[in-house]
Design an enzyme around this catalytic site. Structure first.
Site, PDB file in Angstrom:
ATOM      1  N   HIS A  65       0.839  -1.208   0.000  1.00 22.43           N
ATOM      2  CA  HIS A  65       0.000   0.000   0.000  1.00 22.43           C
ATOM      3  C   HIS A  65       0.872   1.254   0.000  1.00 22.43           C
ATOM      4  CE1 HIS A  65      -3.770  -2.190   0.815  1.00 22.43           C
ATOM      5  NE2 HIS A  65      -2.984  -3.026   1.471  1.00 22.43           N
ATOM      6  N   LYS A  74     -11.608  -2.220   4.213  1.00 26.14           N
ATOM      7  CA  LYS A  74     -11.099  -1.492   3.049  1.00 26.14           C
ATOM      8  C   LYS A  74     -11.885  -1.775   1.786  1.00 26.14           C
ATOM      9  CE  LYS A  74      -6.314  -0.508   4.114  1.00 26.14           C
ATOM     10  NZ  LYS A  74      -5.326  -1.404   4.688  1.00 26.14           N
ATOM     11  N   CYS A 107       1.360 -24.746 -17.078  1.00 23.74           N
ATOM     12  CA  CYS A 107       0.573 -23.507 -16.971  1.00 23.74           C
ATOM     13  C   CYS A 107       1.483 -22.319 -16.666  1.00 23.74           C
ATOM     14  CB  CYS A 107      -0.471 -23.629 -15.876  1.00 23.74           C
ATOM     15  SG  CYS A 107      -1.622 -24.986 -16.091  1.00 23.74           S
TER      16      CYS A 107
END
Lengths: 413, 114, 471
Positions: free
Chosen positions: C49, C249, C397
């Site tokens: 963040h 949040k 993958c």
């Protein structure tokens, strides 16, 4: 430079390579990631393969063996333990193997990578995340190739053929299969497998049910199964708890097409495979696709037939170049989930066109109508159609050439 | 009277077989159904497919099957017998790995090269 | 006798261990589970963040903002997947627009760089797929995405290279304090240490209470996520948040460093180790996500998971030193984003309490990891020539080679489980979720560790994959 590179040495790739050879190509390579040819057939040790193709009932490895034997007398090169990392639209192929990382080039390519299984994530089963939840194919590999058991008390979610086959296989190997649970009101597998894999061993099949909770912190300890309503939502009060250490998922297959997408080939969101023409050509000239990479088949016999067309078309392309034709579109009418091919070359030399499709619901006596606008081009009567069973129409090409779009519709008779 | 599902075709007819009336079949849509219903009750048989232990090959197991169907009731006994069998590479597809399993006269064959 | 015992090897414990490993200290990390990053660290939004969210003048605000650059640097040095893609907080009403203003001001006060309030049009320009109902957004260019478990593993591995010891499968049951040391009981083991650092995540209150009077409680709270296949991985280009409200949040939509799309979480009270998800959780997350980005295609879901936040009775992080016992507790969001700063802060606390921290004459601060997929054609060619194991792709993958798996097994912290391999090199992380490569990874683990395949667990201790056959 190869004339043809076949990506994947399973049933589709084997048939495509052999057919291209029969049609005159000599410089062909099969690129196979595993250490042997045959693909998923190697772990499908049950019988029931080849009734259409060889008029006898073979096991998966035997079916693969037939094709592998055919290739032995040809000049087709096989590269095992070789994974295709990337293909480009100008037909460069980047491959990786213990022998080296390299770029090879081919005049034509057949995409025959097969399919993969849908997982727990695809259906978002709530609960914890313990070990003991397997796709049916993974459990099958452990058992049939490595002799290892996924568990002892088993529930199977999904009544597709792999799930049913594994119910029998695990039972024969000493596991207790408690139930097979199917979300839809009908089974996705062949009747024969329901009878011989479930009924034979007294394994109950719960239609219109699903798994609503997975329990256990480390190894799976149990699951909850609930009945679902017509919108496939769980109905309160119908909870059944199963005390099991293993949950096998047989909840559908998805064509494997990362290479196809990355090469910029146009994809059909309905099949999750490439759009293909009647000769299995994709939106890029000289790149063909076949088998479960195009759409998921029920029977390997049909994979072989389709792939032979792709191989023959690749040979035709190498010898005579692109077909340069106007395009006829095939449209999905009512209750038709998809069709393969999705497009036709108007000037195709083929005298008849094979159209494969799946219906969206169960039909008893019914008709399949091939039309364009108000014109009915052909009508096929069907006694019975289910989504689990791929339908096959053969239409004379001359009946189709005058139209721009053709619609395939399923109707009650 | 026994109920069962016909496996002759995708229709999956629900058959009723009357054991006391010479295995007369009802509920079928075609001849195949009648035949299937009768056999299934008189002498049900299955092809058994499984694997046996393998040594010296690229895999530790070799897939096998009974060359012909064997009585359904013998499947678990046959599994037990086959769990004791070990094959040694090289093995050829179609090669007999066990003769006359459980006195049925049916051989068990390998279904791949190994 | 150890100088320092760190309890817990999540991102907090690993960051501290790494930070302290350059000093002449004898350090041990005591971990309850069988690997690094087994709690909240492996199940979260994977976001660094920017730091506009925490209230001004909190430890959280300070450490979050401080960590933005530190984390970036660490990831570069330690070969951890990281991408500074920026974040957007969307406002859907006038009321939320006011909140955006508030977040903007708070961010400026916290020292967040580059913050801007974007109009609806500017937002749409940055993120074409966001809802037409967006009124404005807060853009934070310094926000980043990261691979949290690889971050923790890289830190812990490097600490080990520098001499730190890690004891796995060792749950602390008791701590006794004597005059000169702490005596920690973990299973059969008795560990003596001069300083104890409590980085025990959801167990931090229990560890605290073993030594000091009861002060705080951990209030576990869990959230569920979806991971969508790579074809959805470009649905958004930034981390797309909603305005925080009383439920937390809010649900975010973001690309991941592995190329997928992550969607989640919700917030519901939970037990400490309950990472299960209910149908209602998943339905809630879907509904909220579609509010931000209506076109998210949930049919491409490849995995759901839930993580437990170690929320506490305090609003701020609880980081303090009491007579040689250092709590690093209640490290909820933005805990991952603050980890580097937390470690630095703990170092200061130790310094302040008179512990002599002298740098080793030499120590390692970098780590390299080969990722085949990220190499150029030329580099791949060379790599395979150097070792043919890189020529065999095991996980198709994620294009992970046998060489990378073998590398992972022989790194300083040896993984013993299939998920341990997944966390280290990505095998099984992709769309087939280990369906194809699982059996092969089991085989490689069994070969390299010289144990039977039936002994290989999927994840936590005894989560065995295969059952022994009775013959």
């Amino acid at each position: 430079m190869y004339e043809l590179a076949v990506i994947g040495g399973g049933p589709a790739g084997l048939a495509a390579a052999y057919s291209a050879y029969q049609n005159g190509l000599r410089n062909i390579v099969i690129l196979e990631r595993d250490k042997e040819l045959g693909g998923i057939l190697n772990q499908c040790i049950h019988n029931g393969f080849g009734l259409h193709r060889f008029k006898e009932e073979l096991s998966g490895p035997e079916y693969a063996h037939r094709f592998i034997e055919m290739l032995k007398d040809t000049s087709v090169e096989v590269r095992l333990d070789t994974m295709v990392i990337e293909i480009t639209d100008d037909k460069k192929i980047f491959i990786n193997s213990p022998k080296g990382y390299e770029c090879i080039e081919a005049q034509s390519i057949v995409l025959s990578m097969g399919c993969r299984e849908r997982t727990r994530g695809a259906i978002s089963i709530p609960g914890t995340r313990p070990s003991g939840v397997f796709t049916a194919g993974a459990a099958q590999r452990y058992l049939n190739m490595e002799g290892l058991m996924a568990g002892k008390r088993v529930v199977i979610l999904g009544s597709g053929d792999i799930g049913l086959i594994m119910a029998r296989r695990m039972t024969l190997e000493g596991a207790k299969v408690l139930a097979c649970v199917e979300l839809m009101p009908y089974s996705g597998g062949l009747t024969r497998n329901i009878v011989q894999c479930l009924d034979d061993f007294g394994i109950p099949l719960y239609l219109s049910h699903t798994v609503t909770e997975i329990r256990g912190d480390k190894r799976l300890e149990g699951i909850t199964v609930m009945k679902v309503d017509e919108n496939r939502q769980p109905i309160e009060g119908t909870e059944m708890d199963f005390d099991c250490d293993t949950l096998l998922l047989s909840v559908g297959l998805i064509p494997e097409n990362e290479l196809t997408r990355e090469a910029g080939i146009a994809m059909d969101p309905k099949t999750n495979g490439a759009f293909v023409f009647e000769n299995m050509e994709t939106s890029i000239e000289g790149i063909f696709a076949c088998g479960n990479a195009v759409h998921v088949h029920d029977l390997v016999d049909f994979v072989s037939a389709e792939s032979e067309r792709a191989g023959a078309a690749a040979a035709e392309y190498v010898k005579n170049g692109a077909s340069d034709s106007e395009v006829i579109e095939i449209v999905n009418g009512a209750d038709v989930g998809y069709t393969v091919p999705q497009k036709l070359h108007r000037n195709t030399k083929a005298e008849k066109i094979d159209v494969f499709f799946r219906v969206r619901r169960v039909f008893s006596k019914s008709r399949v109508v091939v039309s364009s606008g108000d014109t009915e081009i052909a009508v096929f009567k069907k006694a019975f159609m289910v989504p689990g069973e791929m339908q096959h129409l053969v239409i004379p090409t001359d009946k189709l050439r005058d139209f721009d779009t053709i619609t395939v519709t399923a109707q009650e008779a | 009277m026994t109920e069962l599902t016909c496996i002759g075709c995708p229709l999956g007819c629900r058959l009723t077989v009357d054991e006391e009336n010479d295995y007369a079949v009802t509920g079928n849509s075609c001849k195949k159904g009648a035949e299937y219903g009768k056999n299934e009750l008189k002498n049900p048989t299955r092809v058994l497919t499984t694997t046996v232990n393998a040594e010296g090959g690229i895999h530790g197991r070799c897939p096998v099957r009974t060359e012909a169907p064997i009585p359904k009731a013998m499947l678990f006994d046959a599994m037990k017998v086959l769990s004791e069998v070990t094959v040694k590479a090289p093995v050829k597809c179609g090669e007999t790995v066990l003769e006359d399993i459980l006195g049925t006269g049916v051989n068990v064959i390998a279904t791949r090269d190994l | 006798m150890y100088d320092v015992a760190i309890i817990g090897c999540g991102i907090t414990g690993a960051s501290i261990a790494y930070r302290l490993s350059r000093f002449d200290l004898k350090t041990v990390v005591i971990e309850k589970e069988n690997d690094v990053a087994m709690g909240a660290t492996r199940a979260n939004s994977a976001i660094v963040h920017a730091g506009y969210d925490p209230e001004e003048n909190t430890l959280m605000a300070k450490l979050n903002v401080r960590s933005v650059e530190l984390t970036k640097e660490l990831c570069k040095n330690l070969s951890v997947p990281y991408a500074q893609i920026g974040s957007l907080v969307l406002a859907f009403s006038e009321e939320e627009a006011q909140h955006i203003e508030k977040l903007y001001k708070r961010g400026i006060n916290n020292g967040v760089e580059g913050l801007r309030v974007l109009s609806a049009e500017e937002t749409k320009e940055k993120e074409p797929f966001v809802s037409d109902d967006v009124v404005c957004s807060l853009y934070a260019p310094t926000a980043a995405i990261i691979s949290p478990w690889e971050y923790a593993l890289a830190l812990a591995e490097t600490a080990v290279v520098n001499g730190t010891q890690i004891m796995f499968s060792s749950e602390v049951s008791d701590i006794k304090k004597t005059d000169e040391m702490f005596v920690i009981r973990a299973g059969e083991k008795e560990i003596k240490a001069k300083t104890v650092i409590n980085a025990a995540g959801v167990q931090a209150d229990r560890i605290h209470d073993m030594v000091l009077p009861h002060e705080f409680e951990i209030i576990p709270n869990k959230g569920a996520y979806f991971i969508l296949d790579k074809c959805e991985g470009t649905r958004t280009k930034h981390v797309v948040f909603q305005c925080p409200n009383k439920d937390g949040k809010g649900v975010l939509v973001s690309p991941t460093v592995h190329g997928n799309l992550i969607v989640g979480p919700n917030a519901v009270p939970s037990e400490r180790y309950d990472t299960s998800a209910k149908l209602s959780d998943l339905v809630f997350v879907k509904r909220k996500a579609i509010k931000s980005v209506p076109s998210v295609d949930f049919r491409t879901n490849i995995k759901n998971f839930s993580g437990v936040r170690p929320n506490s009775t305090e609003s701020d992080f609880i980081i303090k030193s009491t007579d040689g016992f250092i709590d690093v507790a209640g490290i909820k969001s933005p805990g991952l984003a603050s980890a580097a700063g937390i470690a630095e802060y703990v170092e200061q606390l130790m310094c302040n309490s008179g512990i002599r921290l002298s740098e080793k004459t030499s120590y390692i601060k970098d780590r390299k990891q080969i990722r085949f997929k990220e190499l150029s054609h030329e580099e791949r060619k060379k790599l395979v020539e150097s070792n043919p194991l890189y020529g065999r792709v095991i996980c198709r993958c994620e294009t992970v080679t046998e060489g990378e798996i073998v590398d992972a097994i022989h790194r300083p912290i040896v993984p013993r489980t299939v998920d341990g391999i997944k966390r280290r090199c990505g095998a099984g992380l992709g769309r087939c979720q280990g369906g194809f490569c699982g059996p092969r990874v089991v085989e490689i683990l069994s070969r390299e560790l010289k144990v039977d395949r039936e002994e290989i667990a999927k994840d936590r201790d005894v989560s065995y994959i295969l059952k022994r056959r009775e013959r």
